[in-house]
Design a protein around this motif. Structure first.
Motif, short mmCIF file in Angstrom:
data_model
loop_
_atom_site.label_atom_id
_atom_site.label_comp_id
_atom_site.label_asym_id
_atom_site.label_seq_id
_atom_site.Cartn_x
_atom_site.Cartn_y
_atom_site.Cartn_z
N ARG A 140 -24.47 20.67 34.30
CA ARG A 140 -25.34 19.93 35.21
C ARG A 140 -24.57 18.94 36.09
NH1 ARG A 140 -30.72 19.15 34.49
NH2 ARG A 140 -30.45 16.91 34.93
N GLY A 141 -23.28 18.76 35.80
CA GLY A 141 -22.49 17.83 36.58
C GLY A 141 -22.92 16.38 36.38
N GLU A 142 -23.25 16.03 35.13
CA GLU A 142 -23.69 14.66 34.83
C GLU A 142 -22.52 13.68 35.03
OE1 GLU A 142 -26.67 13.63 34.14
OE2 GLU A 142 -27.75 15.49 33.75
N ASN A 143 -22.67 12.75 35.95
CA ASN A 143 -21.59 11.83 36.28
C ASN A 143 -21.18 10.94 35.12
OD1 ASN A 143 -21.45 12.76 38.94
ND2 ASN A 143 -23.01 11.31 39.64
N TRP A 144 -22.14 10.57 34.26
CA TRP A 144 -21.85 9.63 33.17
C TRP A 144 -20.89 10.21 32.13
CZ3 TRP A 144 -23.28 12.21 28.90
CH2 TRP A 144 -24.37 13.09 28.99
N LEU A 145 -20.73 11.53 32.11
CA LEU A 145 -19.89 12.14 31.08
C LEU A 145 -18.44 11.67 31.18
CD1 LEU A 145 -20.11 14.15 28.71
CD2 LEU A 145 -19.44 15.97 30.29
N ALA A 146 -17.97 11.40 32.39
CA ALA A 146 -16.59 10.96 32.58
C ALA A 146 -16.34 9.59 31.96
CB ALA A 146 -16.26 10.91 34.08
N ASN A 147 -17.39 8.79 31.82
CA ASN A 147 -17.23 7.47 31.20
C ASN A 147 -17.03 7.55 29.70
OD1 ASN A 147 -17.37 6.09 33.59
ND2 ASN A 147 -19.47 5.42 33.36
N TYR A 148 -17.17 8.76 29.16
CA TYR A 148 -16.98 8.97 27.71
C TYR A 148 -15.85 9.97 27.46
CZ TYR A 148 -21.32 6.42 27.57
OH TYR A 148 -22.28 5.44 27.74
N GLY A 149 -14.90 9.98 28.38
CA GLY A 149 -13.74 10.83 28.20
C GLY A 149 -14.03 12.30 28.34
N GLY A 150 -15.21 12.65 28.86
CA GLY A 150 -15.56 14.05 29.07
C GLY A 150 -16.29 14.70 27.91
N LYS A 151 -16.45 13.96 26.80
CA LYS A 151 -17.13 14.54 25.64
C LYS A 151 -17.92 13.47 24.89
CE LYS A 151 -14.06 18.37 24.29
NZ LYS A 151 -13.20 18.87 23.20
N ILE A 152 -19.11 13.84 24.46
CA ILE A 152 -19.90 13.01 23.55
C ILE A 152 -19.62 13.48 22.13
CG2 ILE A 152 -22.23 12.36 22.84
CD1 ILE A 152 -21.32 11.17 25.53
N SER A 153 -19.39 12.55 21.22
CA SER A 153 -19.02 12.88 19.85
C SER A 153 -20.24 13.18 18.99
CB SER A 153 -18.25 11.70 19.25
OG SER A 153 -18.10 11.85 17.85
N SER A 154 -20.02 14.00 17.96
CA SER A 154 -21.08 14.28 16.99
C SER A 154 -21.43 13.04 16.18
CB SER A 154 -20.65 15.40 16.04
OG SER A 154 -19.56 14.99 15.24
N GLU A 155 -20.56 12.02 16.23
CA GLU A 155 -20.81 10.78 15.49
C GLU A 155 -21.86 9.91 16.17
OE1 GLU A 155 -17.08 8.80 15.02
OE2 GLU A 155 -16.22 10.35 13.73
N TRP A 156 -22.27 10.28 17.38
CA TRP A 156 -23.12 9.39 18.17
C TRP A 156 -24.61 9.67 17.99
CZ3 TRP A 156 -20.10 8.72 23.41
CH2 TRP A 156 -18.82 8.20 23.11
N ALA A 157 -25.42 8.81 18.58
CA ALA A 157 -26.85 8.76 18.28
C ALA A 157 -27.63 9.99 18.70
CB ALA A 157 -27.47 7.51 18.93
N ILE A 158 -27.38 10.51 19.89
CA ILE A 158 -28.21 11.61 20.40
C ILE A 158 -27.98 12.90 19.63
CG2 ILE A 158 -28.85 12.97 22.42
CD1 ILE A 158 -29.78 9.99 22.42
N PRO A 159 -26.73 13.34 19.38
CA PRO A 159 -26.56 14.55 18.56
C PRO A 159 -27.20 14.41 17.18
CG PRO A 159 -24.52 14.04 19.70
CD PRO A 159 -25.44 12.87 19.93
N LYS A 160 -27.08 13.23 16.57
CA LYS A 160 -27.67 13.03 15.24
C LYS A 160 -29.19 13.11 15.29
CE LYS A 160 -23.89 10.25 13.31
NZ LYS A 160 -23.37 8.90 13.06
N LEU A 161 -29.77 12.55 16.33
CA LEU A 161 -31.23 12.60 16.48
C LEU A 161 -31.69 14.01 16.77
CD1 LEU A 161 -33.94 11.14 16.66
CD2 LEU A 161 -33.43 10.64 19.07
N TRP A 162 -30.95 14.72 17.59
CA TRP A 162 -31.29 16.11 17.93
C TRP A 162 -31.22 16.99 16.68
CZ3 TRP A 162 -28.24 19.27 22.19
CH2 TRP A 162 -28.97 20.42 22.52
N GLN A 163 -30.29 16.67 15.78
CA GLN A 163 -30.21 17.42 14.52
C GLN A 163 -31.50 17.25 13.73
OE1 GLN A 163 -27.46 16.01 11.57
NE2 GLN A 163 -27.52 17.92 10.40
N ILE A 164 -32.03 16.03 13.69
CA ILE A 164 -33.29 15.79 12.98
C ILE A 164 -34.41 16.58 13.62
CG2 ILE A 164 -35.04 14.06 12.41
CD1 ILE A 164 -32.84 12.01 12.11
#
Length: 552
Positions: A140-164
């Protein structure tokens, strides 16, 4: 009359509190409480089994830290002289709660439901969700991704919530809030729900200028997530250093304090350490070394650095961009070796000499010269947080022979963590973020002189040590003094508070030139292995992990 603040640091296995003189930064008392439930990575308290890469905690342990440590540290002090309380947590450590703050796992009907408990920072079972999130964000070309080094970690809130949502939709529907433990404990102290800018910025993809990602992005992840921000997260984000609220009468009675004391907005254990060592400007990296290591630094400008955990405006101290990187396995690394690989003869000899086994191994390893063991290790026993952001990577030791000794392996593991830190430093420099000074905090930095000398030699930089053995707790006490404000005897400015209450030791580790020369050669080899196994040329670690999972 002296005024005091209390800082409470919630770690992975225990919580500790310190009582601090607001004027001088002197720590008058400290207390620690070990979590009875520790880390639940195999079963729940009732025996319910957990899956692969799970790591849960019980929120009752967090409440028990308050009632056990605070009465102890304030003994002999007039409660009227205590002006503030500050707290910090490992992050991202999150839990599902009802609208009154009650955790779902406190309800009898959910005591056997894993997804009703706290997901600790090192819960990695949502890696598939993190992978999908990163893929969709990139498409999607989300601009905010670059502020996180190009990757969101599995340790973070959204992946954990999505797992639930995916695995236990009934828990997702039942919860009213998905909240950081850092904010939940403040809720328990003040009776008010608040959200701190640090965890929101680094762990929940929030940006001070643009807010959260769009509803369209969350809908692209899963249509059921379209309104996740409003429904589960909340949008009122409070800057660090602000007062979250005041201590309730009910909690004051339990803790032996006076109601109405200022409670600082929640914070993160690594980030809160920065003022504790007196850092008040850019270019100064602080490594908080414990079971894992977090590397925090401030910059005057915002740069997108591949593989960093994030850059957040005002994420550490006001007026600067806070940069975060980290290593997922440091103290855990050495504990693994001692628990699984240390010869019985070494354990017996250590006992005979009245020494901790880590001290015994360190003394033997200290007799070795850099490079003498012929060993080289990769520090990925718990995956790689920075700069590869890949929890599916695993550890490795190269160069072992039938003559290899335990102390040689132990030293190689220590050296590997130093190389991992150097990768982070070099990555920042290569992407336009200067690292001019290096500070270390946390228990390991205070206890292991050999390790700190190795770090100085590998980095080829002097290393300054935090003046407190309880850096995060002291940092929380500093923010508590700021939340209380000058009128109450505290400070209106966190920079002034840092200069008055923060401290470093007189001891500074200096690089030894002959060691630096050897470690430069070893680091070059480490970097080759790092890129070979970590950047896709040989994914053998992931293939082995897949075989392991499929043969259970």
């Amino acid at each position: 009359m002296s005024k005091y603040s209390i800082g409470i640091d919630y770690g992975s296995l225990s919580g500790r509190a310190v009582l601090v003189n607001v004027e001088t930064g002197e720590e008058l008392a400290s207390a620690i409480y070990e979590y009875p439930h520790a880390v639940m990575d195999e079963t729940l308290p009732d025996g319910t089994p957990l899956g692969h890469d799970w790591a849960l905690q019980h929120p009752q342990d967090y409440l028990d830290v308050l009632t056990h440590t605070i009465p102890e540290v304030i003994r002999g002090i007039d409660p009227g002289d205590i002006i503030g309380i500050g707290t910090d947590f490992t992050a991202c450590t999150v839990l599902p709660v009802y609208k009154d703050g009650t955790p779902l796992c406190f309800k009898d009907e959910y005591k056997s439901t894993p997804h009703a408990y706290v997901k600790l920072w090192k819960h990695h079972a949502a890696q598939d969700k993190a992978n999908k999130l990163n893929e969709i964000a990139e498409q999607r070309g989300e601009n905010w991704l670059a502020n996180y080094g190009g990757k969101i970690s599995s340790e973070w809130a959204i992946p954990k919530l999505w797992q639930i949502l995916d695995e236990a939709p009934e828990i997702y529907a039942e919860m009213d809030r998905w909240i950081e433990a850092a904010d939940w404990i403040i809720w328990q102290l003040t009776g008010k729900e608040t959200r701190n800018s640090c965890t929101a910025g680094y762990k929940e993809i929030y940006n001070k200028r643009t807010g959260y990602p769009s509803k369209e992005f969350f809908k692209a992840l899963d249509p059921r997530l379209e309104n996740v921000v409003e429904e589960k997260l909340g949008t009122q984000i409070i800057p660090l250093g602000e007062k979250a609220g005041e201590l309730t009468e009910e909690m004051a009675k339990k803790l032996g304090l006076k109601p109405g004391i200022a409670v600082a907005v929640g914070n993160v254990d690594a980030h809160v350490c920065v003022p504790a060592v007196g850092i008040d400007g850019p270019g100064k990296m602080l490594a908080i070394m414990g079971t894992s290591t977090c590397h925090i630094m401030m910059g005057s400008v915002e740069k997108q650095v591949p593989g960093m955990c994030g850059v957040v405006e005002d994420g550490v101290m006001p007026g600067f961009f806070g940069y975060e990187a980290g290593q997922s396995c440091v103290g855990d690394h050495f504990a693994w070796f001692v628990e699984n690989c240390c010869p019985a003869s070494y354990v017996e000899e250590a006992k005979k000499e009245g020494k901790n086994i880590h001290v015994y191994l360190t003394e033997k390893a200290q007799q070795l010269k850099p490079g003498e063991s012929g060993l080289l290790a990769l520090d990925w026993w718990n995956g790689n947080r920075s700069v590869l952001v890949d929890v599916d990577l695993t550890g490795m030791i190269m160069g072992m022979t039938l003559q290899t000794k335990a102390e040689e392996i132990y030293r190689a593991l220590i050296e590997a963590t130093a190389y991992g830190t150097k990768m982070i430093v070099e990555n920042y420099r290569e992407n336009g973020v200067d690292v001019e000074e290096f500070f270390a905090s946390g228990g390991i930095s205070q206890k292991n002189q050999m390790m700190m000398q190795i770090y100085s030699d590998v980095l080829n930089m002097p290393i300054k040590l935090a003046g407190s053995e309880q850096g995060p707790a002291l940092g929380s006490a500093i923010f508590a003094a700021v939340a209380a404000g000058k009128a109450a005897g505290g400070y209106d400015d966190v920079f002034e508070a840092a200069r008055k209450m923060g401290k470093v030791k007189d001891l500074v580790y200096q690089p030894i030139p002959e060691n630096v020369a050897v470690y430069e050669k070893l680091f070059a080899e480490y970097r080759r292995l790092h890129d070979y196994f970590g950047r896709g040329e040989n994914d053998v670690m992931k293939r082995l992990k897949e075989i392991k999972i499929n043969t259970k």
